[in-house]
Motif scaffolding. Sequence first.
Motif, PDB file in Angstrom:
ATOM      1  N   ALA A 163       0.934  -1.057   0.126  1.00  0.00           N
ATOM      2  CA  ALA A 163       0.080   0.020   0.072  1.00  0.00           C
ATOM      3  C   ALA A 163       0.899   1.171  -0.026  1.00  0.00           C
ATOM      4  CB  ALA A 163      -0.787   0.085   1.179  1.00  0.00           C
ATOM      5  N   PRO A 164       0.754   1.999  -1.041  1.00  0.00           N
ATOM      6  CA  PRO A 164       1.822   3.262  -1.088  1.00  0.00           C
ATOM      7  C   PRO A 164       1.219   4.392  -0.230  1.00  0.00           C
ATOM      8  CG  PRO A 164       0.250   3.207  -2.989  1.00  0.00           C
ATOM      9  CD  PRO A 164       0.008   2.181  -2.105  1.00  0.00           C
ATOM     10  N   GLU A 165       1.939   5.495  -0.050  1.00  0.00           N
ATOM     11  CA  GLU A 165       1.633   6.718   0.661  1.00  0.00           C
ATOM     12  C   GLU A 165       0.368   7.168   0.245  1.00  0.00           C
ATOM     13  OE1 GLU A 165       5.173   9.275   2.282  1.00  0.00           O
ATOM     14  OE2 GLU A 165       5.830   8.653   0.329  1.00  0.00           O
ATOM     15  N   PRO A 166      -0.412   7.845   1.258  1.00  0.00           N
ATOM     16  CA  PRO A 166       0.113   8.319   2.615  1.00  0.00           C
ATOM     17  C   PRO A 166       0.058   7.346   3.734  1.00  0.00           C
ATOM     18  CG  PRO A 166      -2.076   9.028   1.938  1.00  0.00           C
ATOM     19  CD  PRO A 166      -1.852   8.507   0.698  1.00  0.00           C
ATOM     20  N   TYR A 167       0.429   7.509   4.453  1.00  0.00           N
ATOM     21  CA  TYR A 167       0.340   6.550   6.053  1.00  0.00           C
ATOM     22  C   TYR A 167      -0.093   7.317   7.097  1.00  0.00           C
ATOM     23  CZ  TYR A 167       3.190   3.537   2.669  1.00  0.00           C
ATOM     24  OH  TYR A 167       3.639   2.931   1.759  1.00  0.00           O
ATOM     25  N   ASP A 168      -0.638   7.019   8.134  1.00  0.00           N
ATOM     26  CA  ASP A 168      -1.132   7.618   9.266  1.00  0.00           C
ATOM     27  C   ASP A 168       0.097   7.949  10.263  1.00  0.00           C
ATOM     28  OD1 ASP A 168      -3.656   7.864   8.281  1.00  0.00           O
ATOM     29  OD2 ASP A 168      -4.331   5.885   9.105  1.00  0.00           O
ATOM     30  N   ASN A 169       1.185   6.905  10.161  1.00  0.00           N
ATOM     31  CA  ASN A 169       2.129   6.982  11.174  1.00  0.00           C
ATOM     32  C   ASN A 169       3.407   6.156  10.771  1.00  0.00           C
ATOM     33  OD1 ASN A 169       2.013   4.072  12.059  1.00  0.00           O
ATOM     34  ND2 ASN A 169      -0.285   4.816  12.675  1.00  0.00           N
ATOM     35  N   THR A 170       4.572   6.370  11.399  1.00  0.00           N
ATOM     36  CA  THR A 170       5.699   5.717  10.876  1.00  0.00           C
ATOM     37  C   THR A 170       5.541   4.289  10.997  1.00  0.00           C
ATOM     38  OG1 THR A 170       6.743   7.581  11.732  1.00  0.00           O
ATOM     39  CG2 THR A 170       8.187   5.703  11.342  1.00  0.00           C
ATOM     40  N   PHE A 171       4.859   3.571  12.015  1.00  0.00           N
ATOM     41  CA  PHE A 171       5.026   2.126  11.804  1.00  0.00           C
ATOM     42  C   PHE A 171       4.153   1.610  10.908  1.00  0.00           C
ATOM     43  CE2 PHE A 171       3.210  -2.010  14.259  1.00  0.00           C
ATOM     44  CZ  PHE A 171       4.373  -2.400  13.813  1.00  0.00           C
ATOM     45  N   GLU A 172       3.095   2.372  10.333  1.00  0.00           N
ATOM     46  CA  GLU A 172       2.348   1.944   9.138  1.00  0.00           C
ATOM     47  C   GLU A 172       3.446   2.078   7.830  1.00  0.00           C
ATOM     48  OE1 GLU A 172      -1.668   2.674   6.477  1.00  0.00           O
ATOM     49  OE2 GLU A 172      -1.048   4.021   7.944  1.00  0.00           O
ATOM     50  N   ALA A 173       4.289   3.013   7.853  1.00  0.00           N
ATOM     51  CA  ALA A 173       5.135   3.052   6.783  1.00  0.00           C
ATOM     52  C   ALA A 173       6.224   2.130   6.953  1.00  0.00           C
ATOM     53  CB  ALA A 173       5.872   4.632   6.847  1.00  0.00           C
ATOM     54  N   TYR A 174       6.770   1.658   8.268  1.00  0.00           N
ATOM     55  CA  TYR A 174       7.642   0.717   8.249  1.00  0.00           C
ATOM     56  C   TYR A 174       6.911  -0.828   7.680  1.00  0.00           C
ATOM     57  CZ  TYR A 174      10.323  -2.844  10.737  1.00  0.00           C
ATOM     58  OH  TYR A 174      10.818  -4.044  11.053  1.00  0.00           O
ATOM     59  N   SER A 175       5.951  -0.987   8.043  1.00  0.00           N
ATOM     60  CA  SER A 175       5.103  -2.072   7.592  1.00  0.00           C
ATOM     61  C   SER A 175       5.229  -2.372   6.151  1.00  0.00           C
ATOM     62  CB  SER A 175       3.750  -2.311   8.305  1.00  0.00           C
ATOM     63  OG  SER A 175       3.730  -2.166   9.675  1.00  0.00           O
ATOM     64  N   ALA A 176       4.976  -1.129   5.511  1.00  0.00           N
ATOM     65  CA  ALA A 176       4.929  -1.012   3.920  1.00  0.00           C
ATOM     66  C   ALA A 176       6.182  -1.355   3.453  1.00  0.00           C
ATOM     67  CB  ALA A 176       4.310   0.279   3.689  1.00  0.00           C
ATOM     68  N   SER A 177       7.219  -0.833   4.397  1.00  0.00           N
ATOM     69  CA  SER A 177       8.497  -1.128   3.693  1.00  0.00           C
ATOM     70  C   SER A 177       9.193  -2.604   3.726  1.00  0.00           C
ATOM     71  CB  SER A 177       9.541  -0.345   4.206  1.00  0.00           C
ATOM     72  OG  SER A 177       9.940  -1.041   5.536  1.00  0.00           O
ATOM     73  N   LYS A 178       8.388  -3.234   4.836  1.00  0.00           N
ATOM     74  CA  LYS A 178       8.827  -4.916   4.862  1.00  0.00           C
ATOM     75  C   LYS A 178       7.786  -5.353   3.768  1.00  0.00           C
ATOM     76  CE  LYS A 178      11.471  -5.817   7.769  1.00  0.00           C
ATOM     77  NZ  LYS A 178      12.946  -5.624   7.619  1.00  0.00           N
ATOM     78  N   VAL A 179       6.716  -5.246   3.854  1.00  0.00           N
ATOM     79  CA  VAL A 179       5.968  -5.677   2.475  1.00  0.00           C
ATOM     80  C   VAL A 179       6.753  -5.390   1.158  1.00  0.00           C
ATOM     81  CG1 VAL A 179       3.862  -5.604   1.190  1.00  0.00           C
ATOM     82  CG2 VAL A 179       3.828  -5.187   3.742  1.00  0.00           C
ATOM     83  N   ALA A 180       7.170  -4.179   0.850  1.00  0.00           N
ATOM     84  CA  ALA A 180       7.739  -3.871  -0.410  1.00  0.00           C
ATOM     85  C   ALA A 180       8.943  -4.674  -0.555  1.00  0.00           C
ATOM     86  CB  ALA A 180       8.081  -2.394  -0.562  1.00  0.00           C
ATOM     87  N   ALA A 181       9.977  -4.756   0.342  1.00  0.00           N
ATOM     88  CA  ALA A 181      10.947  -5.467   0.232  1.00  0.00           C
ATOM     89  C   ALA A 181      10.992  -7.181  -0.014  1.00  0.00           C
ATOM     90  CB  ALA A 181      11.907  -5.482   1.526  1.00  0.00           C
ATOM     91  N   LEU A 182       9.867  -7.593   0.634  1.00  0.00           N
ATOM     92  CA  LEU A 182       9.675  -8.982   0.561  1.00  0.00           C
ATOM     93  C   LEU A 182       9.037  -9.311  -0.771  1.00  0.00           C
ATOM     94  CD1 LEU A 182       9.222 -12.037   1.549  1.00  0.00           C
ATOM     95  CD2 LEU A 182       6.649 -11.468   2.242  1.00  0.00           C
ATOM     96  N   ASN A 183       8.105  -8.584  -1.312  1.00  0.00           N
ATOM     97  CA  ASN A 183       7.470  -8.779  -2.605  1.00  0.00           C
ATOM     98  C   ASN A 183       8.476  -8.558  -3.847  1.00  0.00           C
ATOM     99  OD1 ASN A 183       5.126  -9.106  -1.381  1.00  0.00           O
ATOM    100  ND2 ASN A 183       4.145  -7.187  -1.785  1.00  0.00           N
ATOM    101  N   GLU A 184       9.225  -7.430  -3.707  1.00  0.00           N
ATOM    102  CA  GLU A 184      10.092  -7.355  -4.604  1.00  0.00           C
ATOM    103  C   GLU A 184      11.400  -8.306  -4.696  1.00  0.00           C
ATOM    104  OE1 GLU A 184      10.446  -4.861  -6.989  1.00  0.00           O
ATOM    105  OE2 GLU A 184       8.462  -4.430  -6.301  1.00  0.00           O
TER     106      GLU A 184
END
Length: 349
Positions: A163-184
């Motif tokens: 799920a791309p930006e915007p994010y409600d908080n830093t932890f949501e963005a961190y979670s998105a970073s782990k999703v992106a790294a795994l999927n890539e």
Amino acid sequence: MLAMENLVFITGGSGHIGSRVIIDALQAGHSIRAAVRSQAKADRVLAIPSIQALNPGKKLEFAVVPDLLVDGAYDEAIKGATHVIHVASPIPDAHKEGESYQTTLIDPAVKGTLNILEAAKKAGSVKRIVITSSVVAIVSWKDFTSGETGGTAFNEKSRTSFAPEPYDNTFEAYSASKVAALNETEKWLENQKETNSFDVVNIFPGFVIGRDELTNDAADARRGTNMVVLGPVTGLEMSYTPGASVHVRDVALAHVKSLDPKIPGNQGYLLTSGGLKGTHWEEALDLVALHFPGAVKAGTLSNNGKILSIPQKIDASASEKALGFQYSSFEEQVKDVVGHYLELVAASK
């Protein structure tokens, strides 16, 4: 440099998880080359009591890689490695107010992982890469933070979309970073499957709890994921927190065990304790009253804070069976991290 036979290249070794991985890998008899951003970080790792006790000598060396995100960052440092453990990835503290989450968290998580994969391919000697992912890489943000999954139990085969930006908080963005790294990562492996000479194991831990030997200050001990335990027992009121945790020793052990070719590759292993019940963070208050009554009576631990758990139904049983050990209980996590905190408080007096 170390001999090429059975050389493990480790990134992120100067962090909470990575430093414990180095300890466990040394204890298992591996030779290690750890990538660090500076010699100062290497010196900090070498000062860890458990590493000094092992007296690794030539079994542990360091490669200074100042910028993990430039093309070819690891190409020289990885040469001769037979195995890789890739722990390095941006943590929520890497984000600064006003900056783009894409720039501070997501792009570095993806780029760092792809750099490792490309470097391993060029090296030609690597047999397996073990990557530190997270439970938030395989459970959607909505499911992880609501606890309302309709009875669905997540496991190591679960996946979720980015799920791309915007994010409600830093932890949501961190979670998105782990999703992106795994999927890539999985996309890269699919594209390279005809020519790739190594396999990949992804490790999916929950909140990582346990003593951090890099920390020698009580205030620093309350930072990071250990804060979820230490906050309430030192009087803080915490917000709702997903109930998924695992001991840092188990996380490190899972990485090192995954180097064994008997552990199946090209799949993931989920690390959360407590079975389908998960972690109930509130229990830390009762556990502290039970195991550290003197510290509570003396006021060192006020033990009167609050935290509320978001229920999680995560099934790590298949991963426990595959890795061959049972994850430590939440009680053991609390005893370890609180015991360390009290040691640091006592040492400061």
